[in-house]
Design an enzyme around this catalytic site. Structure first.
Site, PDB file in Angstrom:
ATOM      1  N   GLU A  87       0.833  -1.215   0.000  1.00 34.69           N
ATOM      2  CA  GLU A  87       0.000   0.000   0.000  1.00 34.69           C
ATOM      3  C   GLU A  87       0.868   1.267   0.000  1.00 34.69           C
ATOM      4  OE1 GLU A  87      -2.819   0.678  -0.965  1.00 34.69           O
ATOM      5  OE2 GLU A  87      -4.319   0.927   0.606  1.00 34.69           O
ATOM      6  N   THR A 110      -4.388   7.734  -5.502  1.00 33.65           N
ATOM      7  CA  THR A 110      -4.559   8.087  -4.082  1.00 33.65           C
ATOM      8  C   THR A 110      -3.610   9.223  -3.680  1.00 33.65           C
ATOM      9  OG1 THR A 110      -5.235   5.839  -3.588  1.00 33.65           O
ATOM     10  CG2 THR A 110      -4.508   7.153  -1.720  1.00 33.65           C
TER      11      THR A 110
HETATM   12  N1  HSE Z   1      -8.436   6.704   3.377  1.00 30.88           N
HETATM   13  C1  HSE Z   1      -7.719   6.773   2.148  1.00 30.88           C
HETATM   14  C2  HSE Z   1      -7.960   8.120   1.513  1.00 30.88           C
HETATM   15  C3  HSE Z   1      -8.199   5.676   1.246  1.00 30.88           C
HETATM   16  O1  HSE Z   1      -9.103   8.583   1.523  1.00 30.88           O
HETATM   17  O2  HSE Z   1      -7.011   8.726   1.004  1.00 30.88           O
HETATM   18  C4  HSE Z   1      -7.473   5.618  -0.065  1.00 30.88           C
HETATM   19  O3  HSE Z   1      -8.104   4.699  -0.908  1.00 30.88           O
END
Ligand code: HSE
Length: 310
Positions: free
Chosen positions: A131, A184
């Protein structure tokens, strides 16, 4: 025949509106499948990547499935190597835990292949290595639902403290994936660096309300709690037709609707499959009217996480 193990890990919806970086749940489908095979030459090699994309890097240093395997090989001081075949069911950059599903499936497959017998708690740090490639910050709100299944609360990060919440079986999730890619890392750059105290109060109230609603099976409370005053206002402009999709989902009877993870997918929760299907059709109409290709997934919150399938 060479020894090989295949594992499946499900997609997941993280944040769940009010639980930025601390909540997520697994979906029945889609998911990623990783086959791990012992090879003589040391290290990790990616033999193939098929399915929802072919554009992912095959360089093991840049691939979210390879990183956990490299870390596991190092952990057990292996002299042999592992070859991976990755079949992507989860759309890349779609906001439903694509990197997490690959990392988790690879970690689970490699754990069995090398007969390491690590527990899920012990495997999580290795999956995190995958990740990390997709996101600059460590967050496990996709990894942990993909690994354990069900609805997950990440109570804390220092140390990581995972709590599985029993969600009512009659809750259905609709996810609409507009066919655009949002990384992301890029989506996190849009987030505010600090949050006003009033928003903190609103967000923590909703997060607590959602957990209480799930445990009490209080659907009205779940619905009242599915609001995000932190990430959604900063990110929703990236998603075609977001406001109209959300309004359409609520009109069609959803309990609540928000961005799935870092987007661009949007999720809604409903009490019956019939409503969840109707919600999907209503959201799809919005994207179709914008000529934005899309895919709708309707699933229960999946109680099974990653598993060996052969
Ligand atoms: N919690 C993370 C974000 C999840 O919102 O950036 C990424 O998939």
């Amino acid at each position: 025949m060479e020894r090989e193990i295949t594992a499946f890990a499900p997609a997941s919806v993280s944040n769940v509106a009010c639980g930025f970086d601390i909540m997520g749940f697994a979906l029945d489908q889609p998911g990623d499948t990783v086959t791990a095979r012992v090879v003589k030459s040391p290290g990790v090699r990616i033999k193939s990547i098929t399915g929802s994309t072919s554009s992912l890097p095959t360089d093991p240093a840049l691939n979210t499935a390879a990183a956990p395997v490299a870390a596991l090989l190092k952990h057990c001081k292996a002299t042999l190597g592992v070859e991976l075949e990755i079949s992507k069911g989860v759309p890349v950059g779609g906001g439903i835990g694509s990197s997490a599903a690959s990392a988790v499936a690879a970690a689970v497959a490699c754990n069995a292949l090398l007969e390491l017998d690590l527990t899920k708690e012990e495997l999580l740090p290795f999956a995190i290595e995958g990740e990390k490639i997709a996101s600059d910050a460590i967050h496990v709100d996709n990894l942990s639902p993909s690994l354990w299944g069900g609805f997950i609360l990440v109570r804390g990060y220092k140390p990581i403290d995972i709590v599985q919440i029993e969600a009512p079986r009659d809750i259905w999730c609709t996810v609409i994936h507009p066919h655009i890619e949002i990384q992301t890392k890029a989506s996190r750059k849009l987030l505010p660096k600090s949050v006003p105290l009033a928003d903190l109060v609103t967000q923590t109230g909703n997060a607590a309300g959602l957990v209480a609603g799930l445990l009490k099976q209080d659907y009205a409370l779940i619905g009242r709690s599915l609001h995000d005053v932190v990430a959604e206002p900063a990110r929703s402009h990236m998603i075609p037709g977001f406001a109209n999709m959300k309004a359409a989902a609520l009109d069609a009877g959803a309990l609540g609707c928000s961005i799935s993870g870092s987007g661009p997918s949007v999720f809604a929760l409903s009490i019956t499959k019939e409503t969840a299907d109707k919600v999907g059709a209503s959201m799809r109409k919005v994207l179709d009217s914008l000529a934005c290709p899309n895919t709708v997934f309707v699933s229960r919150i999946c109680s099974n996480g990653a598993r060996i399938i052969s």
